[in-house]
Each structure stands twice: as structure tokens, then as C-alpha cells.
Design an enzyme around this catalytic site. Structure first.
Site, PDB file in Angstrom:
ATOM      1  CG  ASP A 184       1.923  14.213  25.348  1.00  0.00           C
ATOM      2  OD1 ASP A 184       1.841  13.177  24.676  1.00  0.00           O
ATOM      3  OD2 ASP A 184       1.020  14.615  26.110  1.00  0.00           O
TER       4      ASP A 184
ATOM      5  CG  HIS B 146       1.076   9.163  15.157  1.00  0.00           C
ATOM      6  ND1 HIS B 146       0.003   9.976  14.866  1.00  0.00           N
ATOM      7  CD2 HIS B 146       1.226   8.354  14.071  1.00  0.00           C
ATOM      8  CE1 HIS B 146      -0.485   9.670  13.676  1.00  0.00           C
ATOM      9  NE2 HIS B 146       0.237   8.675  13.170  1.00  0.00           N
TER      10      HIS B 146
END
Length: 748
Positions: free
Chosen positions: A315, A104
Site C-alpha cells: 500500500d 501516490h
């Protein structure tokens, strides 16, 4: 209660949690995966070594918990960097287990990852999984690069053969995560949200709202955002009273000294911006909230915001951008998304946003100004692209795609060489133009006429939705097409709508969809150049081809499908070349092994596209029919052979390069098959006036074409079958004789 919902907790001692979760996972792996190198004094030491042991112990406990409930043929889906040792431990205990792992966060480049002391153990453990999933192809590529540098395994574009180290053939896939957009669109109808929206609009009045929502983390780039906003106000002080930046910073890890220093830095920057640009009339230009917010309040804030500003320094995905897009479904005009190119979402929503480098403050400041000044049409175009992606790639779709990919992973080149053409001889071209009497010009729309930056699918800061010709070029086309005895044809492989919006008022022939359809100047009706009998049965393979293209469109973010009357095209010009080319190879394999096995269709590999069409729809065949229809009639002045100037500019695929040969053959004279073949010494003595050059009108007589220079004096292969050899006939004197035989005859 958790076990009633089929959830089985893993209880860890507090000291193990400190060393495993707060220590190795969040203080070693998380910073490294976000490109933050550990300080020298915090490198490999006894503390980090103890944390590594705790990390291994925690992974063992999770593996034991899995084995307690595991049954044969189960699928195990492991999540994130906290459990990267579980695949090997589980494979050792259950060699036939089906294992998938999804990351993730970003996966760092090999140069960063190789600094990790335990790099080998971690990467070899991951190579015991059947499937490794990543948000975007960058992360997958970095992982494969690390495998290439740290192992000697066989690595392809999407897989690693780790059987030699006890692993398996590992498949690697990009499966970008999404949200459930209906939660946000439905919440917009809530009375609480609508009431909050009205309150916020009254509070901010006519001021434009720029929204930032981030967790208070040093990778979210909040200081960069505030400094860029201050730079924007310095450049455009009139906007200080007409806009406001609402920054929500959700607190996290308040007990960590680094986060405490970050919070103080952010507070100081807010004070500096407000101190320089506040006024008594308009108030402060920044509203900073050090708190979390309820779901309904958040939806209302999304709805009110005219611009969403995301400046993440690194990110994994950043779903705030997805939520903002979903919350603007019914707003007119919708807001503009400014998205950091270092967020994973930029790979998916980049064409529906303004992408910025948050380290470049002036670029971010200019992007804020561009977003505030953007027209309604451009806002609608950006939001339409972004919302379509968000609504298709939901969280449910992400889970289904990963599990389907895991099942496929467990169940068991085309090279086109492009030659650089020679430069066009402009002086000779102008001379031939001035001396010609009948002219034909064929121009391709994309690359040749439309500027590259206006191409659909080009990687730009935001994706234009319309094609436009420069005014100077449009005027030139008007002049050329209006010249006497001059025909201009504009062709394109794109749908007819693309050429309509560019050439609707030009006096030219328009041929769209690979020249399968065309229309005359001033007409609205499109004419087909393909006979129905030539494309019978195309429905049999078109449905299967569409299914293959849809399959890869869903798994290749940024790709899209163009459906035309006679052909289908899968385009990947919005994505990185190495990823797109790898996906294109898979598309070809699926086509040739699936719907096109026994079909009459042909596959055309273009520049970042794959087209499937009937054989009768080749570009050269359709263009030839067009020219025969429009340039041939009973008048001798309109025969194609009377053309003495033909110019063709086209960017075509390798399979369609015969369009140039077709044009040359169409206007050149072909020798009569019954005439006497030309000999090497049959040079005409009539002089240059009798020479027929390529492109001149076809002669009415059937005599062989006279030769004008030794360059044309070549032996030509006679038409028809080879003559029979009479019994006892000797070869001619000039025939090749082996050197040894000639030497023997000379000695005799």
C-alpha cells in the site's frame, strides 16, 4: 463550470481511455508498482505495445493542455503513475519550466521495475522534473537504485544529476501525505454520529469490535485478514463470543475477472470462519459488508471499534489508519491500531501501532490478542504518539511542504570511526575491587543500564513510553551503592525526567542532560554544574538551531527534538539509517552555514542524534565539576586522589570520549614542572613497594615518580621551552648522522 474554478479538463476518446487508463496504467503499471509480475502469456505482446502507444498519446494530450495555460515562472505539479511521460514532454517544450512529480503508490525495487519493457523511457522522463516526491524513503531508495542500475548518472542520497541526458539536477524528497483530522474530530460532535454510535454500542453490547475497512482489491489483504482472524479464534475460542470482526469491503472494478474471483474467495472465507466459530447465543463472529458507507456512518464505526486491523500486502500509504486515529481523539481508552508493515503508513505510525507481517497468520493472530488484552496505559501511549503525528502532518501540510520543496529545488561527512573496545578483564576487575578501599563507579543509563529494547525510539512493533531497569540489575545497584566507601554516578544525555523514572529510589548520584545538572540521593532538587557566565549569549544561536531542527523534524518522519536547559538535540533513532544519516548531513550543513556561523556553540554528532551546546557544557568538564563538588572536602578521606578503584561504563559521542582521559588525569599524579626530567636509565632501585601505580593516592612529596619496569623507562619530553644552543656547540654523540657522512668519516 470546471473552468470557472480554474480546472481545465482533458477530454480523451473512449478507445484511448480503454488502452491508456484501463490498459497500460491499471493493468501494467499499477500491478508492477505493487510487486505483481505479469503472467507470461500477458507479457510483451501486441496488446501491451498498443497500450504503451496509448499511454504516450494520453501524456501528450495532457502536456498540450498544460502548455495552453502555462506562463513563465509557473510551477507544474504532476501526480502519480498515469502521467510519468509528461515531465520530459513539458521540459522539451519549456526548458525553463518548474516541474514537480509525486507518486501516490509504492515505487518497486529495482529488480521488479527493471522487468518493465519501457523502463528506460519512463525513468528518463521522470529525470526531467525538478523534484520527485514519494510517500516514504523506501520508495525513494528504490527509485534511486533503479536510476543507478539503468543509467550512468551521478547519484547522491537525495538527488540525481541528469543534465547529461537533457534533464536537470533532480531533487528527491519524502513527503508523506496526510488527512484533515479536524473533519473527523468535528464530525464526532455531530448528532447523527452520536446517535449512530449509541445504536452500534447497543447492537454489539459487550463484544469488542475489530474493524477492517478496505477497497475490495487483491492488494488489501482481505483474505489474509480473515484467515488470521480465524487462526486467532482457533487459538482463543473463548473470544468467539466476546468479539466481532466488522469488515467493510468497498466494491471496485466489478467487471474485471480477477476482482470477481477475489470476491468469491472472500465470501467463502467469511462462511468458513462463521461456520466454525458461530453460536446460537452470540451469533456470527464476522459481519461482512460488500458495500460503501456514508461519511457519518463511517465515523460512528471508527468510534465504536476497539481495534483497527489493516493487513495490506502492499500500500502506498493507507489513510484509513490516519482516519481511525483521528476519530479516537476523545475516546477513553482509545482503540489499538494493527498495521501491516507493507503499508506506507507503517513508516509514520509504526511507533504508535502494532506492526504485523500479514503473510504470517500466527503473528497477526497474536497481534489481535495483544491488542484486545492491552492495558489502558499502553493504549493511551500508542494513541498519543499516533495522534500527534496525524495532527501535525495533515494534507494541507503535505501540499505546503511539497510546494516549498519544489520552490527550493527550482531556485537553484562527517564520518565517525568507531573502534571496538577490548573485552573487560572480569577476573582482574574483581581482584582490584576486593583490594580497593575507595571506589568510584560511573554508569551510563542508556545502552549500559536500560535494555536496548526499552530505548526510546527503537523500531519495535509498538513503542514503549517508559524506561525500566531489570529487577536483578536494580538490586545489584542497590548493593553496590550501599557498599562502604563507594560512590555511584549514573549519567545520561537524556532529559532529567528519563533518569528520574528509573533511578528515583536508588542511592546514587544522578547526572542528566550530558551531566549539566545533577542531584544527590534522596533529593528532589536538581543542581546545575554550569555557571551562567559560561553560557552567556546562548539565546542568540538557540532560536536559530531550533528552527533548523524543526525544519528537518517535519521532513524526517519519526525524528524528534529534545530541548534541555543548556542544549538542543535532534534525534532520528526511529527511522532507517540510510535516510537518517543523509538527513543528518543536511542538518549539519544548515547549522554550520546558518545559526552557528559566528557562535560559541559546538556540535556533537552522536549515535543517531545531533546535539548543539555551549563549549562549557562538555560532558568531561561537567562530570569533573560534579566529582569535585561531591567527592572533594576538607577531609583527607574524601579526596578524589584517594580513590584506588575507578570504573566508567559509558556510550558517548566521539567528541565526548575525553571523559575517560579526564578521569584518568583526575586520579593520577602529575609530575612537578620544576623537577628534573626522567632519563632513560633512571630506574628506581628501591623495589616494587615504592612504585605508584595509576589510581593510587597522590604522593605528598614532589619527587619524580620512580619507574618500576623497562616499560616505564622511556624518554620524556621536558617541560618548558627548549634550551638554547651555545655558539660552536657540537651535537651529542648519539645524535642522528646521515649514513653517507658516517661512511665518509669511516673511510678517513
Amino acid at each position: 463550470s470546471a473552468m470557472k474554478q480554474n480546472c481545465y479538463p482533458v477530454f480523451l476518446p473512449q478507445d484511448l481511455i480503454n488502452d491508456y487508463y484501463n490498459g497500460f496504467a491499471n493493468n501494467v503499471l499499477w500491478p508492477l508498482f505493487h510487486y505483481i509480475m505479469p503472467p507470461f502469456d500477458k507479457g510483451v505482446n501486441e496488446c501491451s505495445a498498443a497500450q504503451w502507444e496509448a499511454y504516450k498519446k494520453a501524456n501528450e494530450l495532457f502536456t498540450e493542455a498544460i502548455l495552453q495555460v502555462y506562463e513563465d515562472d509557473d510551477y507544474v505539479w504532476i501526480h502519480d503513475y498515469h502521467l510519468m511521460l509528461v515531465p520530459k514532454m513539458l521540459r522539451d517544450a519549456k526548458p525553463d519550466s518548474n516541474i514537480g512529480w509525486f507518486l501516490h503508490t509504492p515505487f518497486p525495487s529495482a529488480e521488479i521495475y527493471r522487468t518493465l519493457p519501457w523502463r528506460q523511457e519512463i525513468i528518463e522522463s521522470l529525470l526531467h522534473a525538478n523534484l520527485l516526491g514519494f510517500h516514504v524513503y523506501d520508495y525513494l531508495r528504490h527509485f534511486l537504485s533503479s536510476c543507478a542500475q539503468l543509467t550512468s548518472l551521478e547519484i547522491s542520497a537525495h538527488s540525481v544529476d541528469a543534465t547529461s541526458i537533457g534533464g536537470c539536477c533532480v531533487s528527491c524528497a519524502t513527503v508523506p501525505i496526510g488527512i484533515s483530522p479536524e473533519e473527523f474530530t468535528d464530525a464526532l460532535e455531530s448528532p447523527d454520529v452520536q446517535q449512530n454510535v449509541e445504536k452500534l454500542r447497543v447492537q454489539y453490547g459487550n463484544r469488542r469490535v475489530i474493524l477492517g475497512i478496505d477497497r475490495l482489491d487483491y492488494m488489501k489483504g482481505i483474505p489474509h485478514k480473515l484467515m488470521a482472524f480465524g487462526c486467532f479464534l482457533d487459538k482463543h475460542p473463548d473470544w468467539a463470543a466476546n468479539c466481532v470482526l466488522v469488515q467493510l469491503a468497498v466494491p471496485s472494478r466489478r467487471d474485471v475477472p480477477e476482482y470477481q474471483r477475489l470476491q468469491r474467495q472472500v465470501h467463502e472465507l467469511v462462511g468458513q470462519v462463521c461456520g466454525r466459530h458461530s453460536s446460537l447465543e452470540s451469533g456470527a463472529p464476522v459481519i461482512y459488508l460488500d458495500q460503501s458507507m456514508s461519511f457519518y456512518d463511517l465515523i460512528a464505526l471508527y468510534q465504536v471499534a476497539d481495534v483497527a486491523l489493516i493487513t495490506s500486502l502492499r500500500d502506498g500509504m493507507n489513510l484509513v489508519s490516519y482516519e481511525y486515529v483521528a476519530s479516537h481523539k476523545k475516546r477513553d481508552p482509545p482503540g489499538v491500531l494493527i498495521l501491516s508493515e507493507f503499508a506506507g503508513a507503517a513508516q509514520s505510525l509504526g511507533a504508535g501501532s502494532i506492526r504485523v507481517n500479514p503473510w504470517n497468520l500466527h503473528e497477526t493472530a497474536d497481534a489481535i490478542y495483544e491488542a484486545l488484552e492491552m492495558t489502558r496505559e499502553d493504549r493511551m501511549a500508542l494513541h498519543s504518539y499516533a495522534y500527534q503525528y496525524v495532527s501535525e502532518h495533515t494534507s494541507q501540510k503535505w501540499a505546503e511542504t511539497f510546494l516549498q520543496s519544489l520552490q527550493e529545488a527550482c531556485s537553484d561527512l562527517m564520518e565517525v570511526a568507531a573502534e571496538v573496545p577490548p573485552l573487560l578483564p572480569y577476573e582482574e576487575l574483581l581482584t582490584d575491587w576486593s583490594e580497593s578501599t575507595r571506589r568510584l563507579i560511573i554508569l551510563d543509563l542508556l545502552e549500559c543500564l536500560a535494555p536496548a529494547k526499552k530505548r526510546p525510539g527503537l523500531q519495535a512493533k509498538w513503542r514503549p513510553k517508559t524506561l525500566n531497569l531489570p529487577s536483578e540489575l536494580r538490586q545489584c545497584l542497590q548493593t553496590i551503592a550501599g557498599s562502604p566507601n563507594t560512590a555511584v554516578v549514573i549519567t545520561t544525555d537524556k532529559p532529567r525526567e528519563s533518569i528520574e523514572q528509573v533511578c528515583w529510589n536508588l542511592p546514587v548520584l544522578q547526572a542528566a542532560e550530558g551531566c549539566c545538572v545533577y542531584r544527590r540521593p534522596g533529593e528532589r532538587e536538581w543542581r546545575s554544574l554550569v555557571e551562567d557566565s559560561d553560557v552567556e549569549g546562548r539565546e542568540e544561536w538557540m532560536e536559530g538551531v531550533r528552527a533548523v531542527f524543526d525544519y528537518f523534524r517535519e521532513r524526517t518522519p519519526g525524528s524528534y527534538i529534545e530541548k534541555q536547559e543548556y542544549q538542543l538535540r535532534w534525534c532520528w533513532d526511529n527511522i532507517q539509517f540510510d535516510f537518517g544519516s543523509a538527513q543528518a548531513r543536511e542538518v549539519l550543513i544548515h547549522l554550520w552555514a546558518g545559526p552557528l556561523v559566528n557562535s560559541e556553540a559546538e556540535v556533537v554528532v552522536g549515535d543517531r542524534s545531533i546535539t548543539v551546546r555551549p563549549h562549557a557544557c562538555s560532558r568531561s568538564a561537567c562530570l569533573e565539576r560534579l566529582l569535585m563538588h561531591e567527592l572533594e572536602d576538607d577531609s583527607a578521606d574524601h579526596e578524589i586522589q584517594s580513590l584506588d578503584f575507578v570504573l566508567c561504563f559509558a556510550v558517548v559521542s566521539h567528541r565526548d570520549e575525553d571523559v575517560f582521559e579526564m578521569l584518568q588525569n583526575l586520579i593520577e599524579e602529575q609530575p612537578d614542572t620544576e623537577s628534573t626530567p626522567l632519563e632513560a636509565n633512571s630506574v628506581s632501585a628501591e623495589g616494587p613497594d615504592s612504585v605508584l601505580m595509576p589510581g593510587t593516592p597522590r604522593s605528598a612529596d614532589t619527587q619524580p615518580r620512580p619507574l618500576s619496569s623497562p616499560r616505564d623507562a622511556v624518554l620524556r619530553t621536558p617541560p618548558g621551552p627548549a634550551p638554547e644552543v651555545e655558539p660552536g656547540e657540537q651535537p651529542p654523540d648519539y645524535d642522528w648522522v646521515p649514513l653517507a657522512t658516517r661512511q665518509r668519516h669511516a673511510d678517513e
